[in-house]
Write an enzyme that holds these catalytic residues in place. Sequence first.
Site, PDB file in Angstrom:
ATOM      1  N   LYS A 262       0.796  -1.240   0.000  1.00  0.00           N
ATOM      2  CA  LYS A 262       0.000   0.000   0.000  1.00  0.00           C
ATOM      3  C   LYS A 262       0.828   1.290   0.000  1.00  0.00           C
ATOM      4  CE  LYS A 262      -3.360  -1.037  -0.670  1.00  0.00           C
ATOM      5  NZ  LYS A 262      -3.593  -1.669  -2.020  1.00  0.00           N
TER       6      LYS A 262
ATOM      7  N   THR B 208       2.966   0.892  -4.919  1.00  0.00           N
ATOM      8  CA  THR B 208       3.604  -0.114  -5.776  1.00  0.00           C
ATOM      9  C   THR B 208       3.096  -0.039  -7.214  1.00  0.00           C
ATOM     10  OG1 THR B 208       3.139  -1.481  -3.821  1.00  0.00           O
ATOM     11  CG2 THR B 208       4.365  -2.518  -5.631  1.00  0.00           C
ATOM     12  N   THR B 209       1.772  -0.059  -7.351  1.00  0.00           N
ATOM     13  CA  THR B 209       1.167  -0.092  -8.682  1.00  0.00           C
ATOM     14  C   THR B 209       1.506   1.180  -9.449  1.00  0.00           C
ATOM     15  OG1 THR B 209      -0.609  -1.202  -7.510  1.00  0.00           O
ATOM     16  CG2 THR B 209      -1.019  -0.650  -9.810  1.00  0.00           C
TER      17      THR B 209
ATOM     18  N   HIS C 299       7.093  -7.542  -2.180  1.00  0.00           N
ATOM     19  CA  HIS C 299       6.894  -6.800  -0.931  1.00  0.00           C
ATOM     20  C   HIS C 299       7.854  -7.315   0.149  1.00  0.00           C
ATOM     21  CE1 HIS C 299       3.509  -4.557  -2.296  1.00  0.00           C
ATOM     22  NE2 HIS C 299       2.610  -5.517  -2.210  1.00  0.00           N
TER      23      HIS C 299
ATOM     24  N   ARG D  28       6.017   5.054   1.895  1.00  0.00           N
ATOM     25  CA  ARG D  28       4.888   5.972   2.110  1.00  0.00           C
ATOM     26  C   ARG D  28       4.757   6.197   3.609  1.00  0.00           C
ATOM     27  NH1 ARG D  28      -1.395   4.757   0.184  1.00  0.00           N
ATOM     28  NH2 ARG D  28      -2.072   6.936   0.142  1.00  0.00           N
TER      29      ARG D  28
ATOM     30  N   SER E 229      -4.617   2.888   4.194  1.00  0.00           N
ATOM     31  CA  SER E 229      -4.857   2.216   2.919  1.00  0.00           C
ATOM     32  C   SER E 229      -4.919   0.698   3.124  1.00  0.00           C
ATOM     33  CB  SER E 229      -3.727   2.594   1.951  1.00  0.00           C
ATOM     34  OG  SER E 229      -3.910   1.997   0.703  1.00  0.00           O
TER      35      SER E 229
ATOM     36  N   SER F  52      -1.002   9.548 -13.676  1.00  0.00           N
ATOM     37  CA  SER F  52      -1.754  10.274 -12.644  1.00  0.00           C
ATOM     38  C   SER F  52      -2.850   9.354 -12.083  1.00  0.00           C
ATOM     39  CB  SER F  52      -2.398  11.532 -13.240  1.00  0.00           C
ATOM     40  OG  SER F  52      -3.386  11.135 -14.176  1.00  0.00           O
TER      41      SER F  52
END
Length: 287
Positions: free
Chosen positions: A41, A44-45, A100, A122, A130, A220
């Site tokens: 969370k 990553t994506t 991860h 993060r 998240s 974005s």
Amino acid sequence: MQRRLTVVGGMALAEDVARNWEQIQNFQAREGDVLIDTYPKSGTTWIQEIVDLIMHDGNEQVCRRAPIYERIPFIELLHLMKPGIEEVNMMPSPRILKSHLPMHLVPPSFWKHNCKVIYVARNPRDTATSYYHFDQMLLFHPEPKSWESFLERFMKGVVGWGSWYDHVKGFWEQKEKLNILYIFFEDLKKTPLQEIQKVMRFLGKNLSDETLNNIVRLSSFTHMRANPMANYSDFPREILDQSKAGFMRKGKVGDWKTLFTIRQNELFEEHYRRQMGDCSLTFHVPK
Ligand code: A3P
């Protein structure tokens, strides 16, 4: 799916993931592979999409060739979904891979071949927030139950992929010695062009300002959320139940304020200082 955690190498991990532990540890990285590693969370994506766009010179069509989790396979899940280990072994170089795993559990072959690693951190409050929402959907993790109990488990590291504190510190402490680019979700949000340039240079690419600005647009939150090849809408339902909410939730900095009470925030701060006091790592989160 089991919805249970076990402990491997000192880290909490889903039983369904841990049962393939030997294959995960023996993963054969090759020279030239790039590993994207994050605590869950942490964006990553987002960084996966950015890296794929950079590697393909900002070509939107090419980056829509397959869902993000097929373009950049997740090495801990190769036994649970496509692509499997055979397909990943056959992918042409340079492969971009996702994990991860914390620093000390990254498969040794990545270090043996001096592979580049991109790490995204993060701030822990938004990560926990998240993660709480995500664990309601992720069917191989225990249900989070109340926010209060989830936050307690997060602070103790009793969530999938273990302690956030150990994870962010582990890569931070090795980043000068190894081939690691360490970046932050909050910086990506604030100055995406600058951060994307860092990633580009790390990957040895040289793209025009026009292409880079296009990558900022294509990666974005709004664009990725609407892109079926980046938004997880086709992810296997037996692993991720998106019937109530989607993977692309808010993509904000500071959403933790919707969940933390004043008391929880104070306790968190105290605990954070104890865990991170010995580390030079700092997060720039606007108040
Ligand atoms: P939220 O749940 O706070 O919205 P990961 O990919 O590591 O699982 O991280 C998922 C988090 O990153 C989610 O956070 C998701 O919305 C956010 N995210 C994904 N793509 C993003 C983007 N392009 N911009 C900002 N946030 C993004």
